[in-house]
Design a protein around this motif. Structure first.
Motif, PDB file in Angstrom:
ATOM      1  N   MET A   1       0.853  -1.198   0.000  1.00 15.17           N
ATOM      2  CA  MET A   1       0.000   0.000   0.000  1.00 15.17           C
ATOM      3  C   MET A   1       0.884   1.242   0.000  1.00 15.17           C
ATOM      4  O   MET A   1       1.820   1.347   0.787  1.00 15.17           O
ATOM      5  CB  MET A   1      -0.912   0.006   1.214  1.00 15.17           C
ATOM      6  CG  MET A   1      -1.777   1.243   1.314  1.00 15.17           C
ATOM      7  SD  MET A   1      -2.807   1.274   2.779  1.00 15.17           S
ATOM      8  CE  MET A   1      -4.051   0.102   2.364  1.00 15.17           C
ATOM      9  N   LEU A   2       0.556   2.111  -0.906  1.00 13.29           N
ATOM     10  CA  LEU A   2       1.337   3.344  -1.003  1.00 13.29           C
ATOM     11  C   LEU A   2       0.932   4.338   0.072  1.00 13.29           C
ATOM     12  O   LEU A   2      -0.217   4.345   0.538  1.00 13.29           O
ATOM     13  CB  LEU A   2       1.105   3.992  -2.365  1.00 13.29           C
ATOM     14  CG  LEU A   2       1.692   3.289  -3.590  1.00 13.29           C
ATOM     15  CD1 LEU A   2       1.269   4.045  -4.847  1.00 13.29           C
ATOM     16  CD2 LEU A   2       3.197   3.213  -3.486  1.00 13.29           C
ATOM     17  N   ASN A   3       1.909   5.148   0.451  1.00 11.01           N
ATOM     18  CA  ASN A   3       1.638   6.280   1.347  1.00 11.01           C
ATOM     19  C   ASN A   3       1.701   7.530   0.495  1.00 11.01           C
ATOM     20  O   ASN A   3       2.761   7.851  -0.070  1.00 11.01           O
ATOM     21  CB  ASN A   3       2.674   6.326   2.463  1.00 11.01           C
ATOM     22  CG  ASN A   3       2.623   5.068   3.312  1.00 11.01           C
ATOM     23  OD1 ASN A   3       1.609   4.763   3.903  1.00 11.01           O
ATOM     24  ND2 ASN A   3       3.733   4.319   3.328  1.00 11.01           N
ATOM     25  N   ILE A   4       0.586   8.189   0.408  1.00 15.20           N
ATOM     26  CA  ILE A   4       0.461   9.308  -0.525  1.00 15.20           C
ATOM     27  C   ILE A   4       0.117  10.570   0.240  1.00 15.20           C
ATOM     28  O   ILE A   4      -0.768  10.562   1.110  1.00 15.20           O
ATOM     29  CB  ILE A   4      -0.612   9.014  -1.592  1.00 15.20           C
ATOM     30  CG1 ILE A   4      -0.216   7.756  -2.385  1.00 15.20           C
ATOM     31  CG2 ILE A   4      -0.814  10.205  -2.517  1.00 15.20           C
ATOM     32  CD1 ILE A   4      -1.282   7.266  -3.338  1.00 15.20           C
ATOM     33  N   LEU A   5       0.818  11.609  -0.094  1.00 10.33           N
ATOM     34  CA  LEU A   5       0.539  12.923   0.488  1.00 10.33           C
ATOM     35  C   LEU A   5      -0.058  13.806  -0.597  1.00 10.33           C
ATOM     36  O   LEU A   5       0.498  13.908  -1.697  1.00 10.33           O
ATOM     37  CB  LEU A   5       1.837  13.551   1.025  1.00 10.33           C
ATOM     38  CG  LEU A   5       1.721  15.013   1.477  1.00 10.33           C
ATOM     39  CD1 LEU A   5       0.826  15.140   2.710  1.00 10.33           C
ATOM     40  CD2 LEU A   5       3.115  15.591   1.758  1.00 10.33           C
ATOM     41  N   ILE A   6      -1.156  14.432  -0.257  1.00  9.53           N
ATOM     42  CA  ILE A   6      -1.761  15.404  -1.178  1.00  9.53           C
ATOM     43  C   ILE A   6      -1.884  16.710  -0.416  1.00  9.53           C
ATOM     44  O   ILE A   6      -2.544  16.773   0.629  1.00  9.53           O
ATOM     45  CB  ILE A   6      -3.140  14.956  -1.684  1.00  9.53           C
ATOM     46  CG1 ILE A   6      -3.073  13.571  -2.328  1.00  9.53           C
ATOM     47  CG2 ILE A   6      -3.711  15.961  -2.659  1.00  9.53           C
ATOM     48  CD1 ILE A   6      -4.411  13.015  -2.762  1.00  9.53           C
ATOM     49  N   VAL A   7      -1.242  17.729  -0.953  1.00  6.97           N
ATOM     50  CA  VAL A   7      -1.301  19.055  -0.347  1.00  6.97           C
ATOM     51  C   VAL A   7      -2.095  19.958  -1.288  1.00  6.97           C
ATOM     52  O   VAL A   7      -1.788  20.026  -2.486  1.00  6.97           O
ATOM     53  CB  VAL A   7       0.110  19.631  -0.104  1.00  6.97           C
ATOM     54  CG1 VAL A   7       0.001  21.041   0.479  1.00  6.97           C
ATOM     55  CG2 VAL A   7       0.912  18.733   0.817  1.00  6.97           C
ATOM     56  N   GLY A   8      -3.076  20.611  -0.738  1.00  6.36           N
ATOM     57  CA  GLY A   8      -3.829  21.592  -1.519  1.00  6.36           C
ATOM     58  C   GLY A   8      -3.443  22.969  -1.029  1.00  6.36           C
ATOM     59  O   GLY A   8      -3.730  23.326   0.115  1.00  6.36           O
ATOM     60  N   ARG A 100       2.874  13.592   9.623  1.00  2.89           N
ATOM     61  CA  ARG A 100       1.961  12.640   9.000  1.00  2.89           C
ATOM     62  C   ARG A 100       2.657  11.343   8.581  1.00  2.89           C
ATOM     63  O   ARG A 100       2.022  10.487   7.970  1.00  2.89           O
ATOM     64  CB  ARG A 100       1.296  13.284   7.764  1.00  2.89           C
ATOM     65  CG  ARG A 100       0.543  14.558   8.069  1.00  2.89           C
ATOM     66  CD  ARG A 100      -0.561  14.295   9.096  1.00  2.89           C
ATOM     67  NE  ARG A 100      -1.186  15.511   9.541  1.00  2.89           N
ATOM     68  CZ  ARG A 100      -2.315  15.975   9.028  1.00  2.89           C
ATOM     69  NH1 ARG A 100      -2.895  15.323   8.052  1.00  2.89           N
ATOM     70  NH2 ARG A 100      -2.837  17.078   9.497  1.00  2.89           N
ATOM     71  N   GLY A 101       3.923  11.229   8.841  1.00  2.00           N
ATOM     72  CA  GLY A 101       4.608   9.980   8.541  1.00  2.00           C
ATOM     73  C   GLY A 101       5.371  10.015   7.238  1.00  2.00           C
ATOM     74  O   GLY A 101       5.615  11.093   6.675  1.00  2.00           O
ATOM     75  N   ASN A 102       5.743   8.834   6.769  1.00  2.34           N
ATOM     76  CA  ASN A 102       6.532   8.713   5.541  1.00  2.34           C
ATOM     77  C   ASN A 102       5.612   8.525   4.341  1.00  2.34           C
ATOM     78  O   ASN A 102       4.515   7.942   4.455  1.00  2.34           O
ATOM     79  CB  ASN A 102       7.480   7.528   5.648  1.00  2.34           C
ATOM     80  CG  ASN A 102       8.486   7.721   6.783  1.00  2.34           C
ATOM     81  OD1 ASN A 102       9.016   8.816   6.988  1.00  2.34           O
ATOM     82  ND2 ASN A 102       8.721   6.657   7.538  1.00  2.34           N
ATOM     83  N   PHE A 103       6.084   9.000   3.223  1.00  3.39           N
ATOM     84  CA  PHE A 103       5.263   8.925   2.020  1.00  3.39           C
ATOM     85  C   PHE A 103       6.079   8.356   0.866  1.00  3.39           C
ATOM     86  O   PHE A 103       7.311   8.438   0.840  1.00  3.39           O
ATOM     87  CB  PHE A 103       4.748  10.312   1.641  1.00  3.39           C
ATOM     88  CG  PHE A 103       3.846  10.903   2.703  1.00  3.39           C
ATOM     89  CD1 PHE A 103       2.530  10.474   2.832  1.00  3.39           C
ATOM     90  CD2 PHE A 103       4.336  11.856   3.584  1.00  3.39           C
ATOM     91  CE1 PHE A 103       1.723  11.010   3.820  1.00  3.39           C
ATOM     92  CE2 PHE A 103       3.526  12.385   4.564  1.00  3.39           C
ATOM     93  CZ  PHE A 103       2.218  11.954   4.698  1.00  3.39           C
TER      94      PHE A 103
END
Lengths: 367, 415
Positions: A1-8, A100-103
Motif C-alpha cells: 500500500m502506497l503512502n500518498i501525500l496530497i497538499v492543496g 503525517r509519517g513517511n510517504f
C-alpha cells in the motif's frame, strides 16, 4: 500500500482537495457523517492557506488537515509576499507534513495564478524535494485568460519556479479550457474541481492496484519523467453502449483532457488505465488504440482494472514535449508583465513630476 | 127554605161523587171468550174455565178462581156458584175483594163471560192459555239505582258529571217513580243535563235505564262521599210504596292549584364520542316555563371522575372545586344557556347530570336531567403506553448515539 501525500495550497488547491475528500467519502453531501474514506492507499491530505475563510469553506476535509498560515486574510495575489510568508512559516508547514509519517509520493495541488497557492507551491515542492526522496508532483490549474494581468504573470512565474523547484512533474489543468464545465462561474469552478478530483482518485487507484495488468507508481514516474516535465490527464467513461475504443479515444481527445493539447503531436509518454466490467474491455480494441498512440508518441503504459458490473472508464496520463497552448499562455503573460511594468513606470514618473496635491505645497489654509 | 135547598143539592152531589168513585174502582170485562182449560188473570187472581160439560142440549160450565202465590203455586179459592136463568154465576168474596163471573153463553169448547172485580186495583189483566198452570205470579218491584261520576279526583272549581241509572230487578212493575238525585254539601249544583226519566219501570229488563244526569262543581276541598240518589215508587198490586238508594261515589277535591314556576333543564354535549384527552362541551339550557319567577337558583353539574372541568361561561363559579351557577331570580319565561367544557381523562362510558335547585314560589324544588351517554375511547397515541419501556429507550439511545456521532463528526470538519 502506497503512502500518498496530497497538499492543496491556496483557494484552488483547497477546493480540489476538498472535492477529492468528498469523493473519497462517496460523493454524497452527508456521506462524511456515515461513510469512511475509500482511498486505495494511505492518503494524507493537508490544506494550506493564508486565507482562513477559504479553509473554513472546506466541508469534507477534517479540521486537523487544514493548516492556516496566519497572514491577515491572504497574500492578495502577491507572489513576493506569498513567498516571504512561506519562508516565515516553512517550519510549521514542514513539521505538519512530517508529523503525517513517511510517504511514497506527494502531489501539490494549486492554482498558478493566485497568491498563496502560486507562491507557496514551488517553494513547498522545493522544500519537500530537499527534505525527502519521494517524488513530488505538482498539479497546477491555469487561470482563465481574461482574469487579468496579475494572474497571467503569476502563472508564468509560478510554472517556471515550479519547474525549477525540482518537481518530478507538473500535471496541468486549464480553467480556460474547462470553463464550459458549468453554466455559471461557480458551477464551472465546482465542475472543474470535481473533474480534477475524479481524475486524481482514479490515478491514485491506478498507482496502487494489486491486480494483474496494472500500472504502478514506477510506471507513473517513468511517464512523468518523459518530455518537458509537463503532463496532463485525460478521462472518459462509457455509458454501457459505446465501445472501449471510443472511450479511449475520447479520453485522449481535447474533450477528455484537463489541458488543451494535441497529444499525438505533443505527447512524449503516456499511461492509460482502463477500469470496468470485463465485458466492456475488449482487448483487441484496447490494443488497437494503445498501438495507435504508441506509434505516435513512443511508449504507452497500460493498466486494466476489472470491476464487475461497472461501466468502463479510461484515465490517461500524457507527458508533453512541448505545448502550443502553454506557449501562447506565456506570450500573453509577457504582454501582461509589460503592461504592468509600463503602469508601474508611469506611476513612478507621475510621482516624480508631481500630482495635483503638489500644487498647494507651501500654502496654509486661511480662515 | 133557600138554605135547605142548597144543602140538599150539595148532599146529592156528594152522593153522586161517592158513587162515581166506587164505580170507578170496579173492574169489568164483558163478553170475554175463554176456551175450556184457559183462563183470565187479574192481578194474582186467576179465573179458569175449568170444564164445560154437556148433557142433552145444556152445557154445564165450571169456573174455578185461584190465587197465585209468590212461590209459583196457587190456591183454589172457595167460590159460590148459582144458576140464574140457566146461566151460572161464580162468585168469590173475601173482604172488600169480590170477583164475579157471569156466564153469558157457552159452547162445548168456549165460554162467553162477563167478569167483574171489586176491591182490586187491577194492574194486570190478561187472558192466559193453558189455565192456571200457565199463570205467572205478579210480584213486587225493586229498583236498583246507581250513581256514577266522571272523575273522582278533582280540584276546587272543577265540574263533575253525575249520571244516575236505574234497573227494576224485582218481579213487579215500579210505578210512580220519583227521583231525588241527592245534593252533597261541598258541591254546587250547576245544571241538569238529562231529566226525563220514566215514571214506570217494568221488571225483567236487564239493561239500566238512564234516569238523570247533572253537573256539579266542587266547591270545597276534601274527600266527599256523595249522598246517594233516592227513588220512590209504588206497586198497586200490593198497594205499597218503595224506596231505593243508589251507591255513594267518593270524590277527592284538592285545593285550588297555586301557580308556581317550573324550571326545565336539558344537557346537550357537543359530541358523544371522543378520544381520551379531548374535550367535550356541554350546553345546559335552563328554561322557566311558567309566568311565575323562580328564585334562589343553584345549578350544579354532576360528572364522573374521568372528566375534569376545564372551563365554562362567565357565570360559573368554582365552589369546592366544582362548577356552580347561582342566580337570585329567573323571571317569567326566562331562558338561559350555560356552556361547560370538560376534559376526558380516562376511557369509559358516562353521562353528565345537571341538577338545579330553586324555589318555585311555594316549595323548594330540585330537578335533574342527564345527558346522552358519552363514550370516551382511547386517545390517538394511547397505544404508545402499551409498549415496554425499552421500545422508547432503545430509539432514544440510538438517536442519541447518532446525534453524538454527528456532533462529533461535524466538529471534526469544523474549523
Amino acid at each position: 500500500m502506497l503512502n500518498i501525500l496530497i497538499v492543496g495550497a491556496g483557494q484552488c488547491g483547497n477546493r480540489i482537495l476538498d472535492s477529492i475528500n468528498n469523493k473519497a467519502f462517496g460523493g454524497g453531501r452527508f456521506s462524511k457523517y456515515y461513510s469512511k474514506q475509500k482511498f486505495p492507499s494511505r492518503v494524507e491530505t493537508i490544506a494550506v492557506n493564508t486565507a482562513i475563510n477559504d479553509l473554513k469553506e472546506m466541508q469534507y476535509t477534517k479540521a486537523k488537515d487544514r493548516l492556516h498560515i496566519p497572514h491577515l486574510h491572504g497574500v492578495g495575489a502577491n507572489r513576493i509576499v506569498g513567498k516571504q510568508c512561506f519562508i516565515d512559516n516553512k517550519d510549521l508547514i514542514m513539521r505538519t507534513i512530517s508529523e503525517r509519517g513517511n510517504f511514497d509520493v506527494a502531489f501539490v495541488i494549486t492554482s498558478s495564478s493566485g497568491g498563496t497557492g502560486s507562491s507557496f507551491s514551488p517553494s513547498l515542492i522545493k522544500e519537500l524535494k530537499n527534505e525527502y526522496d519521494f517524488p513530488v508532483y505538482g498539479v497546477v490549474i491555469l487561470p482563465f485568460r481574461e482574469e487579468g494581468t496579475i494572474y497571467l504573470q503569476n502563472s508564468a512565474f509560478c510554472l517556471k519556479e515550479m519547474h525549477n523547484s525540482g518537481t518530478d512533474g507538473i500535471i496541468l489543468g486549464d480553467n480556460q479550457f474547462l470553463k464550459y464545465a458549468g453554466t455559471d462561474i461557480q458551477s464551472a469552478y465546482d465542475g472543474i474541481n470535481s473533474m480534477v478530483a475524479e481524475r486524481m482518485l482514479f490515478l491514485l487507484e491506478a498507482l496502487d492496484s494489486e491486480m494483474m495488468m496494472v500500472t504502478d507508481l514506477g510506471d507513473f514516474k517513468t511517464v512523468m519523467s518523459g518530455g518537458a516535465g509537463i503532463a496532463t490527464i485525460g478521462f472518459a467513461k462509457g455509458d454501457g453502449n459505446n465501445s472501449i475504443k471510443s472511450i479511449i479515444q475520447e479520453s485522449l481527445s481535447p474533450n477528455g483532457l484537463l489541458f488543451s493539447s494535441n497529444i499525438y503531436e505533443e505527447g512524449s509518454r503516456a499511461m492509460i488505465i482502463l477500469r470496468g466490467d470485463r465485458k466492456y474491455l475488449n482487448i483487441d480494441d484496447i490494443s488497437g488504440q494503445i498501438d495507435k498512440l504508441s506509434s505516435h508518441i513512443g511508449h504507452v503504459f497500460k493498466g486494466v482494472i476489472i470491476r464487475s458490473g461497472e461501466i468502463p472508464k479510461v484515465l490517461s496520463v500524457i507527458t508533453l514535449e512541448n505545448t502550443v497552448e502553454l506557449e501562447s499562455l506565456y506570450t500573453l503573460a509577457v504582454e501582461a508583465i509589460q503592461m504592468e511594468k509600463e503602469k508601474h513606470d508611469r506611476m513612478a514618473l507621475q510621482k516624480e513630476t508631481g500630482t495635483a496635491f503638489s500644487k498647494i505645497d507651501g500654502l496654509e489654509p486661511q480662515y | 127554605m133557600r138554605v135547605d135547598h142548597v144543602v140538599r143539592c150539595n148532599l146529592i152531589l156528594i152522593i153522586i161523587l161517592i158513587l162515581s168513585i166506587s164505580t170507578a174502582s170496579a173492574f169489568n170485562r164483558y163478553d170475554e171468550n175463554i176456551y175450556k182449560g184457559d183462563g183470565y188473570q187479574i192481578n194474582n187472581y186467576f179465573i179458569e174455565v175449568f170444564s164445560i160439560k154437556s148433557y142433552e142440549d145444556n152445557r154445564l160450565l165450571t169456573i174455578n178462581i185461584y190465587k197465585l202465590k209468590s212461590d209459583g203455586t196457587y190456591e183454589e179459592l172457595i167460590v159460590t156458584r148459582e144458576i140464574i136463568s140457566n146461566k151460572k154465576i161464580t162468585k168469590y168474596q173475601d173482604g172488600i175483594v169480590e170477583i164475579i163471573v157471569k156466564e153469558k153463553n157457552c159452547t162445548s169448547t168456549i165460554a162467553t163471560v162477563d167478569i167483574t172485580a171489586l176491591g182490586i186495583d187491577v194492574e194486570n189483566f190478561q187472558p192466559v192459555k193453558g189455565g192456571v198452570l200457565k199463570a205467572k205470579f205478579i210480584g213486587e218491584p225493586s229498583l236498583l239505582l246507581t250513581k256514577e261520576v266522571d272523575k273522582t279526583n278533582v280540584e276546587i272549581g272543577d265540574t263533575i258529571r253525575v249520571t244516575i241509572k236505574a234497573k227494576n230487578v224485582g218481579t213487579g212493575p215500579a210505578k210512580g217513580i220519583t227521583l231525588n238525585h241527592g245534593t252533597t254539601p261541598g258541591f254546587t249544583f250547576k245544571s241538569a243535563i238529562y231529566t226525563t226519566y220514566p215514571e214506570e219501570l217494568a221488571a225483567g229488563n236487564p239493561d239500566y235505564t238512564q234516569m238523570y244526569i247533572y253537573e256539579m262543581e266542587a266547591a270545597q276541598s276534601g274527600t266527599f262521599t256523595l249522598i246517594p240518589a233516592t227513588v220512590t215508587y209504588y206497586c198497586s198490586t200490593y198497594d205499597s210504596e218503595y224506596t231505593s238508594n243508589s251507591n255513594s261515589p267518593v270524590i277527592t277535591v284538592a285545593k285550588e292549584a297555586v301557580e308556581t314556576s317550573i324550571l326545565e333543564l336539558t344537557v346537550t354535549p357537543d359530541k358523544t364520542e371522543l378520544r381520551r384527552g379531548e374535550k367535550v362541551t356541554c350546553t345546559v339550557s335552563v328554561r322557566n316555563t311558567k309566568d311565575v319567577p323562580a328564585s334562589t337558583i343553584r345549578l350544579d353539574m354532576i360528572y364522573p371522575y374521568n372528566l375534569t372541568y376545564e372551563s365554562g361561561c362567565k357565570d360559573i363559579k368554582i365552589i369546592d372545586n366544582k362548577p356552580v351557577i347561582q342566580e337570585s331570580v329567573y323571571g317569567a319565561r326566562y331562558e338561559n344557556e350555560y356552556d361547560y367544557t370538560f376534559l376526558a381523562n380516562e376511557v369509559g362510558i358516562f353521562n353528565i347530570t345537571a341538577k338545579v335547585s330553586y324555589k318555585d314560589g311555594v316549595n323548594n324544588i330540585i330537578n335533574e336531567t342527564t345527558s346522552d351517554m358519552i363514550y370516551v375511547v382511547e386517545g390517538e397515541y394511547d397505544y404508545l403506553k402499551e409498549y415496554p419501556l425499552y421500545v422508547y429507550i432503545a430509539p432514544i439511545i440510538i438517536i442519541s448515539v447518532i446525534a453524538g456521532w454527528l456532533f462529533w463528526r461535524r466538529n471534526q470538519f469544523k474549523m
